[in-house]
Design a protein around this motif. Structure first.
Motif, PDB file in Angstrom:
ATOM      1  N   VAL A  25       2.090  -5.028   9.645  1.00  0.00           N
ATOM      2  CA  VAL A  25       1.846  -3.576   9.691  1.00  0.00           C
ATOM      3  C   VAL A  25       0.341  -3.335   9.795  1.00  0.00           C
ATOM      4  N   ILE A  26      -0.030  -2.490  10.753  1.00  0.00           N
ATOM      5  CA  ILE A  26      -1.423  -2.061  10.916  1.00  0.00           C
ATOM      6  C   ILE A  26      -1.409  -0.554  11.096  1.00  0.00           C
ATOM      7  N   ALA A  27      -2.425   0.126  10.576  1.00  0.00           N
ATOM      8  CA  ALA A  27      -2.478   1.588  10.673  1.00  0.00           C
ATOM      9  C   ALA A  27      -3.884   2.026  11.036  1.00  0.00           C
ATOM     10  N   HIS A  28      -3.985   3.273  11.508  1.00  0.00           N
ATOM     11  CA  HIS A  28      -5.312   3.859  11.648  1.00  0.00           C
ATOM     12  C   HIS A  28      -5.655   4.544  10.337  1.00  0.00           C
ATOM     13  N   ASP A  29      -6.884   4.336   9.877  1.00  0.00           N
ATOM     14  CA  ASP A  29      -7.315   4.810   8.563  1.00  0.00           C
ATOM     15  C   ASP A  29      -8.449   5.819   8.723  1.00  0.00           C
ATOM     16  N   ASP A  30      -8.153   7.085   8.387  1.00  0.00           N
ATOM     17  CA  ASP A  30      -9.182   8.123   8.363  1.00  0.00           C
ATOM     18  C   ASP A  30      -9.906   8.162   7.022  1.00  0.00           C
ATOM     19  N   ALA A  31      -9.625   7.174   6.161  1.00  0.00           N
ATOM     20  CA  ALA A  31     -10.197   7.109   4.810  1.00  0.00           C
ATOM     21  C   ALA A  31      -9.782   8.322   3.987  1.00  0.00           C
ATOM     22  N   LEU A  32      -8.471   8.587   3.960  1.00  0.00           N
ATOM     23  CA  LEU A  32      -7.940   9.692   3.165  1.00  0.00           C
ATOM     24  C   LEU A  32      -8.126   9.373   1.682  1.00  0.00           C
ATOM     25  N   PRO A  33      -8.618  10.332   0.902  1.00  0.00           N
ATOM     26  CA  PRO A  33      -8.942  10.036  -0.499  1.00  0.00           C
ATOM     27  C   PRO A  33      -7.751   9.660  -1.365  1.00  0.00           C
ATOM     28  N   LEU A  34      -6.547  10.116  -1.006  1.00  0.00           N
ATOM     29  CA  LEU A  34      -5.371   9.836  -1.833  1.00  0.00           C
ATOM     30  C   LEU A  34      -4.521   8.684  -1.306  1.00  0.00           C
ATOM     31  N   THR A  35      -4.910   8.109  -0.165  1.00  0.00           N
ATOM     32  CA  THR A  35      -4.130   7.017   0.432  1.00  0.00           C
ATOM     33  C   THR A  35      -5.087   5.912   0.860  1.00  0.00           C
ATOM     34  N   ARG A  36      -5.448   5.047  -0.074  1.00  0.00           N
ATOM     35  CA  ARG A  36      -6.460   4.021   0.178  1.00  0.00           C
ATOM     36  C   ARG A  36      -5.803   2.746   0.707  1.00  0.00           C
ATOM     37  N   ALA A  37      -6.254   2.307   1.862  1.00  0.00           N
ATOM     38  CA  ALA A  37      -5.644   1.153   2.519  1.00  0.00           C
ATOM     39  C   ALA A  37      -5.748  -0.118   1.676  1.00  0.00           C
ATOM     40  N   VAL A  38      -6.819  -0.245   0.903  1.00  0.00           N
ATOM     41  CA  VAL A  38      -6.987  -1.463   0.090  1.00  0.00           C
ATOM     42  C   VAL A  38      -6.039  -1.486  -1.107  1.00  0.00           C
ATOM     43  N   SER A  39      -5.429  -0.329  -1.420  1.00  0.00           N
ATOM     44  CA  SER A  39      -4.523  -0.258  -2.570  1.00  0.00           C
ATOM     45  C   SER A  39      -3.086  -0.606  -2.209  1.00  0.00           C
ATOM     46  N   PHE A  40      -2.787  -0.785  -0.910  1.00  0.00           N
ATOM     47  CA  PHE A  40      -1.455  -1.193  -0.500  1.00  0.00           C
ATOM     48  C   PHE A  40      -1.194  -2.620  -0.983  1.00  0.00           C
ATOM     49  N   ASP A  41       0.078  -2.976  -1.064  1.00  0.00           N
ATOM     50  CA  ASP A  41       0.453  -4.338  -1.445  1.00  0.00           C
ATOM     51  C   ASP A  41       1.411  -4.910  -0.395  1.00  0.00           C
ATOM     52  N   PRO A  42       0.907  -5.804   0.474  1.00  0.00           N
ATOM     53  CA  PRO A  42      -0.461  -6.306   0.546  1.00  0.00           C
ATOM     54  C   PRO A  42      -1.427  -5.264   1.135  1.00  0.00           C
ATOM     55  N   ALA A  43      -2.725  -5.522   0.955  1.00  0.00           N
ATOM     56  CA  ALA A  43      -3.734  -4.595   1.481  1.00  0.00           C
ATOM     57  C   ALA A  43      -3.552  -4.425   2.985  1.00  0.00           C
ATOM     58  N   LEU A  44      -3.772  -3.188   3.446  1.00  0.00           N
ATOM     59  CA  LEU A  44      -3.399  -2.800   4.804  1.00  0.00           C
ATOM     60  C   LEU A  44      -4.494  -3.103   5.821  1.00  0.00           C
ATOM     61  N   THR A  45      -4.108  -3.797   6.895  1.00  0.00           N
ATOM     62  CA  THR A  45      -4.991  -3.971   8.043  1.00  0.00           C
ATOM     63  C   THR A  45      -5.120  -2.625   8.757  1.00  0.00           C
ATOM     64  N   VAL A  46      -6.346  -2.263   9.144  1.00  0.00           N
ATOM     65  CA  VAL A  46      -6.556  -0.925   9.722  1.00  0.00           C
ATOM     66  C   VAL A  46      -7.578  -0.953  10.855  1.00  0.00           C
ATOM     67  N   THR A  47      -7.474   0.073  11.695  1.00  0.00           N
ATOM     68  CA  THR A  47      -8.608   0.498  12.503  1.00  0.00           C
ATOM     69  C   THR A  47      -9.180   1.688  11.741  1.00  0.00           C
ATOM     70  N   ARG A  48     -10.450   1.645  11.402  1.00  0.00           N
ATOM     71  CA  ARG A  48     -11.000   2.600  10.435  1.00  0.00           C
ATOM     72  C   ARG A  48     -12.093   3.467  11.049  1.00  0.00           C
ATOM     73  N   ALA A  49     -12.005   4.765  10.800  1.00  0.00           N
ATOM     74  CA  ALA A  49     -13.032   5.723  11.209  1.00  0.00           C
ATOM     75  C   ALA A  49     -12.953   6.907  10.253  1.00  0.00           C
ATOM     76  N   PRO A  50     -13.666   6.866   9.125  1.00  0.00           N
ATOM     77  CA  PRO A  50     -13.579   7.937   8.127  1.00  0.00           C
ATOM     78  C   PRO A  50     -13.938   9.302   8.704  1.00  0.00           C
ATOM     79  N   LEU A  51     -13.103  10.293   8.434  1.00  0.00           N
ATOM     80  CA  LEU A  51     -13.362  11.647   8.909  1.00  0.00           C
ATOM     81  C   LEU A  51     -14.683  12.184   8.368  1.00  0.00           C
ATOM     82  N   ARG A  52     -15.034  11.798   7.146  1.00  0.00           N
ATOM     83  CA  ARG A  52     -16.265  12.319   6.543  1.00  0.00           C
ATOM     84  C   ARG A  52     -17.507  11.885   7.323  1.00  0.00           C
ATOM     85  N   ASP A  53     -17.401  10.746   8.037  1.00  0.00           N
ATOM     86  CA  ASP A  53     -18.554  10.259   8.797  1.00  0.00           C
ATOM     87  C   ASP A  53     -18.851  11.123  10.017  1.00  0.00           C
TER      88      ASP A  53
END
Length: 339
Positions: A269-297
């Motif tokens: 499983v891989i997801a796109h990660d907007d760095a949502l504050p309530l859904t942290r990819a590193v907190s998944f089990d197992p930690a989630l592989t992502v393409t990451r681009a935080p909206l705040r940036d």
């Protein structure tokens, strides 16, 4: 407090040139504007906002209209984005005017704000394909910057990520791990990002000569769960999922577990990660592989591009498209061996 005359004496320029440089007039070259701004900062000069507005004809305010749900809720990044934009604009002596929209007509709130004649331009977000807000503001000659793109031949300022590349990077990585049955659970196709990602996914799958497996819909956890559960019940089960968001990925991973399978041993499983504050990819089990681009940036670049455009910068110099960052974690692995 330093005055325009103090700066002009310091630099050997006329007061008029200093004033025009600080107000961003394009006939003052960039080198001089930069020199004047540095001197102003060094001497502690603070502009007279009233006088500045009389000189430039600008209000020093830009608008942003946010779509609010009927229950008055906003998305997870609302306050983070609002704070970031306000800070970025304030650093350049500009105020953000925020309005909410609960109407069916996306253009109506802009008409109402423009009737008040108080704004220099707009920051737009969440574009749909061929967004009517873009066409309306262009027809009125109103400056704006868009977070993303609503069409391929965009002729306006924008800042965003290459959404066609997001699934292409994921497909290439999964293909390198031996996966061929790679499914994508996408967002709603009326949204420009989802339409671009569908194009990027199909092109990448065709390049690898894989058959596409795709579902489009709302970016809810329940959507990811329902779609993945159905796909995993088929004969030709996907061995990997590309998810439009981390929220969808939560549903997909639960569906994998409910089918008696494991991530990543049976399904990657891989997801796109907007760095949502309530859904942290590193907190998944197992930690989630992502393409990451935080909206705040995006906050500071959006503010900067709009103000640069207002100060005379060419549209082509106010268009930025970045690549999302690929972060490989524990949710992806080699394709399972066929029994």
């Amino acid at each position: 407090m330093a005055t325009l005359k103090d700066i002009s004496t310091e630099l050997g320029l006329s007061v008029a040139t200093v004033s025009r440089a600080l107000n961003g007039f394009p006939e003052v070259n960039i080198k001089t504007r930069d020199k004047v701004q540095k001197a102003a900062n060094r001497l502690g000069y603070k502009p007279n906002r009233v006088a500045q507005r009389l000189v430039t004809g600008r209000s020093g305010m830009v608008g942003m209209i946010v779509k609010i749900k009927p229950d008055m809720s906003a998305d997870q990044t609302f306050f983070e984005t609002l704070t970031g934009l306000t800070a970025a604009l304030s650093a350049r002596e500009t105020d953000l005017v925020l309005a909410v929209d609960q109407t069916a007509d996306p253009v109506e709130p802009y008409k109402k704000l423009l009737e008040r004649d108080i704004l220099d331009g707009f920051i737009l977000n969440a574009p749909v394909v061929n967004d009517p807000r873009v066409d309306f503001l262009k027809s009125r000659g109103i400056p704006f910057v868009l977070h993303g793109q609503d069409r391929a031949d965009a002729d306006y300022p924008y800042f965003g990520i290459d959404n066609q590349a997001v699934p292409a990077v994921a497909v290439d990585m999964l293909a390198a791990l031996g996966h061929q049955r790679i499914a994508m659970i996408n967002g709603e196709l009326r949204h420009a990002y989802a339409a671009d990602r569908l194009t990027g996914y199909r092109d990448a799958m065709a390049r690898h000569r894989f058959a596409p497996i795709v579902e489009n819909g709302a970016t809810f956890e329940s959507h990811g769960y329902t779609m993945a559960l159905a796909m995993l019940a088929g004969v030709e089960k996907p061995t990997a999922f590309i998810c439009a968001s981390t929220v969808i990925a939560e549903g997909v991973m639960q569906a994998v577990r409910d089918r008696g399978l494991q991530v990543p041993q049976d399904v990657s499983v891989i997801a796109h990660d907007d760095a949502l504050p309530l859904t942290r990819a590193v907190s998944f089990d197992p930690a989630l592989t992502v393409t990451r681009a935080p909206l705040r940036d995006a906050c500071e670049p959006l503010a900067g591009l709009l103000l640069d455009h207002l100060n005379g910068a060419d549209v082509a110099d106010c268009q930025v498209l970045n690549k999302a960052e690929l972060i490989v974690r524990g949710s992806t692995g080699p394709a399972p061996t066929e029994e």
